[in-house]
Design a protein around this motif. Structure first.
Motif, short mmCIF file in Angstrom:
data_model
loop_
_atom_site.label_atom_id
_atom_site.label_comp_id
_atom_site.label_asym_id
_atom_site.label_seq_id
_atom_site.Cartn_x
_atom_site.Cartn_y
_atom_site.Cartn_z
N TRP A 171 0.81 -1.23 0.00
CA TRP A 171 0.00 0.00 0.00
C TRP A 171 0.84 1.27 0.00
O TRP A 171 0.33 2.37 0.04
N GLY A 215 3.06 3.93 -1.69
CA GLY A 215 3.44 4.49 -2.99
C GLY A 215 4.93 4.69 -3.18
O GLY A 215 5.51 4.21 -4.16
N PRO A 216 5.58 5.38 -2.22
CA PRO A 216 7.02 5.60 -2.38
C PRO A 216 7.82 4.29 -2.46
O PRO A 216 8.87 4.23 -3.11
N LYS A 236 6.83 1.60 -3.96
CA LYS A 236 6.70 1.13 -5.34
C LYS A 236 7.59 1.93 -6.28
O LYS A 236 8.04 1.44 -7.30
N MET A 237 7.82 3.21 -5.92
CA MET A 237 8.72 4.04 -6.71
C MET A 237 10.17 3.56 -6.54
O MET A 237 10.97 3.61 -7.45
N VAL A 241 6.48 -5.57 5.25
CA VAL A 241 6.25 -5.37 6.69
C VAL A 241 4.90 -5.91 7.17
O VAL A 241 4.72 -6.17 8.36
N VAL A 283 11.17 -0.58 12.65
CA VAL A 283 10.71 0.13 11.46
C VAL A 283 9.33 0.74 11.73
O VAL A 283 8.40 0.03 12.10
N SER A 284 9.22 2.05 11.59
CA SER A 284 7.92 2.68 11.82
C SER A 284 7.59 3.68 10.73
O SER A 284 6.73 4.53 10.88
N SER A 285 8.29 3.57 9.62
CA SER A 285 8.03 4.43 8.48
C SER A 285 8.66 3.76 7.27
O SER A 285 9.79 3.28 7.36
N ILE A 286 7.93 3.68 6.18
CA ILE A 286 8.48 3.00 5.01
C ILE A 286 8.31 3.87 3.78
O ILE A 286 7.42 4.72 3.77
N ILE A 306 15.22 6.66 5.41
CA ILE A 306 13.76 6.58 5.36
C ILE A 306 13.25 7.37 4.16
O ILE A 306 13.75 8.45 3.87
N PHE A 348 11.60 7.69 -0.02
CA PHE A 348 12.10 7.42 -1.37
C PHE A 348 13.51 7.97 -1.53
O PHE A 348 13.81 9.07 -1.05
#
Lengths: 102, 301
Positions: free
Chosen positions: A30, A32-33, A35-36, A58, A70-73, A89, A91
């Motif tokens: 889910w 977006g970044p 997938k980039m 995750v 990890v708390s930000s992807i 952290i 893109f």
């Protein structure tokens, strides 16, 4: 080399016991970044034999994500000899990822 | 390297401008510092863009990128550090190159505003976040805080109230600008606590955020245990590098009307970095069309 999908079953072998530095990409469907970032990592993985790039979802591997705080992807972690040495952290473009691997 | 139109920023405004520029047969280069798409790539679902009722931000950005590419727009991933007006042409400079342009469209959008407290940068991804919908899921059943009095802060708090054990909404004033309905909905939630007239003064962390120190207007200092702090204190337009060629208002927005013209002939602005009332995808795209059309007219005159 292609990007290797890692789960808690093969994490020890693929990451902790790796003889090469490992770039771990924590991501989710889910995000977006994330997938980039995926094609950037595929490109680097294809051209570099001196590092291993692995992908961890995750949602499927919440324990691994928790273990690494990890708390930000997207979250990129460089692991050398089983230990975290660098982290970034969000893109990152190709140059920034290569810089992380230096 | 020489182009008819150089566009700074490949978000919805910049990529729409590229489509209009290419359809008018101009050569177009887009320069982007991060990824194409801009901030919309963080949106889980877009529900207010005409025709596509539930598209994801990633899908939206990718479709727009492919559309611009298919029409022949060129993309380079470099950060623009300055623009020089040479009269009949402009120079657009990045750390590694200088591009000559007949016309320039600045569509850089905005970046998150930081809270400005010690250790904030270091704790990003370790409890500090600027995107509740991106990172909220990591704090299921935890105690979290939202900082800010913006509409986004209220929306973030509502979103997090459904996920987290408890949400503190911390605002340095005692009222919220707009979004009364969201404020009322928040007040009705049992697991939301307001800390108003209160500033965050310290972040306490070992490996990750453990608590925050807050100070209220009357001088009371307290420590609040939280696993995450979501910062929603607004955004900053990314015009800092362009003040030599465009006028900025006191908040840093590019001064230009709906026609997207700036004080320099041949330099245009489009999207969220322009002075405007409504900052939405559809208005960014509209700016892109207006700016590109003006650029084409300028090049043809």
């Amino acid at each position: 080399m292609a990007v290797v999908k890692v789960t808690r079953e093969n994490f020890e072998n693929e990451v902790i016991k790796s003889d090469k530095p490992v770039l771990v990409d924590f991501n989710a469907d889910w995000c977006g970044p994330c997938k980039m970032l995926a094609p950037v990592l595929e490109e680097i993985a294809g051209s570099r034999d001196d590092v291993k790039i692995v992908s961890i979802n995750v949602d499927d591997e919440d324990i691994l994500a928790e273990d690494y705080g990890v708390s930000s992807i997207p979250c990129l972690v460089v692991v050398k000899d089983g230990k975290e040495v660098k982290r970034s952290i969000g893109f990152r473009g190709k140059d920034a990822v290569l810089e992380l691997l230096r | 390297m020489k182009y008819d139109i150089v566009i700074v920023g490949a978000g919805p405004a910049g990529m729409t401008a590229a489509i209009y520029g290419r359809r008018a047969n101009k050569t177009v280069l887009l320069l982007e510092a991060a990824s194409y798409g801009g901030q919309i790539i963080n949106a889980h679902k877009i529900e207010n863009y005409p025709v596509e009722p539930h598209i994801s931000g990633f899908e939206f950005a990718t479709k727009l990128y492919e559309q611009a590419k298919e029409l022949g727009a060129e993309f380079k991933f470099e950060k623009v550090v300055g623009i020089e007006d040479k009269g009949d042409h402009k120079l657009v400079n990045t750390p590694s190159a200088s591009y000559e342009a007949g016309a320039v469209i600045i569509a850089t959008g905005s970046d998150k505003r930081k809270l400005g407290v010690d250790r904030e940068d270091e704790l990003v991804g370790r409890g500090v976040s600027y995107c509740a919908t991106c990172d909220g899921a990591f704090f299921r059943k935890k105690v979290v805080a939202v900082a800010g009095g913006t509409r986004t802060a209220l929306e973030d708090a509502l979103y997090l109230a459904d996920i987290a054990e408890k949400v503190y909404l911390i605002h340095r004033l005692d009222k919220f600008s707009g979004a009364e309905a969201d404020y009322d909905r928040l007040k009705a939630r049992d697991n939301v606590e307001f800390l108003l007239n209160t500033q965050i003064t310290k972040l306490n962390a070992d490996k990750k955020l453990e608590s925050i120190e807050v100070k209220s207007k009357d001088g009371t200092v307290q420590t609040v245990e939280v696993s995450a702090l979501f910062v929603a204190v607004g955004r900053v337009p990314e015009n800092q590098n362009f003040s030599a060629v465009i006028d900025l208002d006191d908040k840093g927005y590019a001064v230009a009307g709906e026609n997207c013209l700036t004080r320099t002939a041949g330099i245009f602005v489009a999207g969220d970095n322009r002075v405007k009332e409504v900052r939405q995808l559809v208005t960014a795209a509209a700016d892109g069309a207006v700016a590109a059309t003006a650029a084409v007219k300028y090049l043809n005159s």
